[in-house]
Scaffold this motif. Structure first.
Motif, PDB file in Angstrom:
ATOM      1  N   MET A   1      32.620 104.691 -19.368  1.00 28.30           N
ATOM      2  CA  MET A   1      33.443 105.253 -20.421  1.00 28.30           C
ATOM      3  C   MET A   1      34.401 106.265 -19.797  1.00 28.30           C
ATOM      4  O   MET A   1      33.983 107.177 -19.082  1.00 28.30           O
ATOM      5  N   ASP A   2      35.663 106.137 -20.061  1.00 28.58           N
ATOM      6  CA  ASP A   2      36.670 107.053 -19.546  1.00 28.58           C
ATOM      7  C   ASP A   2      36.702 108.313 -20.396  1.00 28.58           C
ATOM      8  O   ASP A   2      36.537 108.274 -21.620  1.00 28.58           O
ATOM      9  N   VAL A   3      36.902 109.451 -19.721  1.00 26.43           N
ATOM     10  CA  VAL A   3      37.049 110.726 -20.415  1.00 26.43           C
ATOM     11  C   VAL A   3      38.257 111.455 -19.844  1.00 26.43           C
ATOM     12  O   VAL A   3      38.677 111.182 -18.718  1.00 26.43           O
ATOM     13  N   THR A   4      38.773 112.384 -20.590  1.00 25.89           N
ATOM     14  CA  THR A   4      39.856 113.221 -20.083  1.00 25.89           C
ATOM     15  C   THR A   4      39.253 114.406 -19.346  1.00 25.89           C
ATOM     16  O   THR A   4      38.073 114.722 -19.510  1.00 25.89           O
ATOM     17  N   VAL A   5      40.072 115.087 -18.567  1.00 28.20           N
ATOM     18  CA  VAL A   5      39.583 116.268 -17.869  1.00 28.20           C
ATOM     19  C   VAL A   5      39.182 117.358 -18.871  1.00 28.20           C
ATOM     20  O   VAL A   5      38.220 118.097 -18.632  1.00 28.20           O
ATOM     21  N   GLU A   6      39.860 117.419 -20.005  1.00 28.05           N
ATOM     22  CA  GLU A   6      39.485 118.389 -21.030  1.00 28.05           C
ATOM     23  C   GLU A   6      38.098 118.096 -21.589  1.00 28.05           C
ATOM     24  O   GLU A   6      37.307 118.999 -21.827  1.00 28.05           O
ATOM     25  N   GLU A   7      37.782 116.819 -21.769  1.00 24.19           N
ATOM     26  CA  GLU A   7      36.447 116.436 -22.244  1.00 24.19           C
ATOM     27  C   GLU A   7      35.389 116.728 -21.187  1.00 24.19           C
ATOM     28  O   GLU A   7      34.297 117.211 -21.505  1.00 24.19           O
ATOM     29  N   LEU A   8      35.715 116.446 -19.936  1.00 25.94           N
ATOM     30  CA  LEU A   8      34.801 116.727 -18.837  1.00 25.94           C
ATOM     31  C   LEU A   8      34.504 118.227 -18.771  1.00 25.94           C
ATOM     32  O   LEU A   8      33.347 118.644 -18.626  1.00 25.94           O
ATOM     33  N   LEU A   9      35.536 119.036 -18.902  1.00 23.74           N
ATOM     34  CA  LEU A   9      35.386 120.490 -18.873  1.00 23.74           C
ATOM     35  C   LEU A   9      34.553 120.984 -20.058  1.00 23.74           C
ATOM     36  O   LEU A   9      33.659 121.821 -19.897  1.00 23.74           O
ATOM     37  N   ALA A  10      34.802 120.457 -21.242  1.00 24.15           N
ATOM     38  CA  ALA A  10      34.042 120.853 -22.430  1.00 24.15           C
ATOM     39  C   ALA A  10      32.566 120.495 -22.276  1.00 24.15           C
ATOM     40  O   ALA A  10      31.683 121.293 -22.633  1.00 24.15           O
ATOM     41  N   THR A  11      32.284 119.342 -21.725  1.00 28.15           N
ATOM     42  CA  THR A  11      30.899 118.928 -21.493  1.00 28.15           C
ATOM     43  C   THR A  11      30.228 119.861 -20.491  1.00 28.15           C
ATOM     44  O   THR A  11      29.081 120.283 -20.683  1.00 28.15           O
ATOM     45  N   ALA A  12      30.940 120.204 -19.425  1.00 22.41           N
ATOM     46  CA  ALA A  12      30.392 121.114 -18.416  1.00 22.41           C
ATOM     47  C   ALA A  12      30.099 122.476 -19.034  1.00 22.41           C
ATOM     48  O   ALA A  12      29.015 123.034 -18.855  1.00 22.41           O
ATOM     49  N   ARG A  13      31.049 122.996 -19.766  1.00 26.71           N
ATOM     50  CA  ARG A  13      30.882 124.329 -20.343  1.00 26.71           C
ATOM     51  C   ARG A  13      29.781 124.393 -21.388  1.00 26.71           C
ATOM     52  O   ARG A  13      29.166 125.439 -21.564  1.00 26.71           O
ATOM     53  N   ALA A  14      29.502 123.293 -22.059  1.00 29.12           N
ATOM     54  CA  ALA A  14      28.421 123.263 -23.039  1.00 29.12           C
ATOM     55  C   ALA A  14      27.064 123.469 -22.358  1.00 29.12           C
ATOM     56  O   ALA A  14      26.111 123.904 -22.994  1.00 29.12           O
ATOM     57  N   GLU A  15      27.002 123.191 -21.068  1.00 30.81           N
ATOM     58  CA  GLU A  15      25.768 123.329 -20.300  1.00 30.81           C
ATOM     59  C   GLU A  15      25.581 124.742 -19.736  1.00 30.81           C
ATOM     60  O   GLU A  15      24.496 125.101 -19.316  1.00 30.81           O
TER      61      GLU A  15
END
Length: 126
Positions: A1-15
């Motif tokens: 599944m492709d994600v944007t860098v903004e989505e990747l960053l949001a996922t990281a920050r949620a952790e």
């Protein structure tokens, strides 16, 4: 599944339990390891944080993995409190999550990065 860098960053920050600059300074004072991943030109331009370990981003995992033969002497174990700081607080979020994947479960980063640190009036060496 492709994600944007903004989505990747949001996922990281949620952790992460990200720290304000003053909280990061407190973590450092309490024995945590503040790790500056900014590249040399930014450190030369803006200065460095006293006591921070400088490890450019491309070497971070090798230098902070407590089990790696190339680790920094400060990388004493997986329970170490590691606070990653970049220039503005973006790359550091992704870097902190990468360290968590290595077992450094207390790794996090600084909201706003070095620029927020400096704006808060925290120590900087020229």
């Amino acid at each position: 599944m492709d994600v944007t860098v903004e989505e990747l960053l949001a996922t990281a920050r949620a952790e992460l339990d990200r720290l304000a600059p003053a909280e990061a300074a407190g973590a450092q004072a309490a024995g945590g390891l503040l790790v500056d991943i900014r590249y040399a030109a930014l450190r030369e331009r803006d200065g460095t944080i006293p006591g921070a370990l400088v490890v450019e981003r491309n070497e971070l995992e090798w230098r902070l993995d407590p089990l790696c033969p190339h680790r920094a002497e400060e990388a004493t174990g997986h329970g170490l409190r590691v606070v990653v700081i970049c220039d503005e607080g973006y790359a550091s979020s992704l870097a902190a999550v990468s360290l968590r994947r290595l077992g450094l479960r207390r790794a996090t980063d600084v909201v706003g990065g070095f620029q927020a640190w400096r704006a808060a009036g925290l120590p900087v060496m020229r």
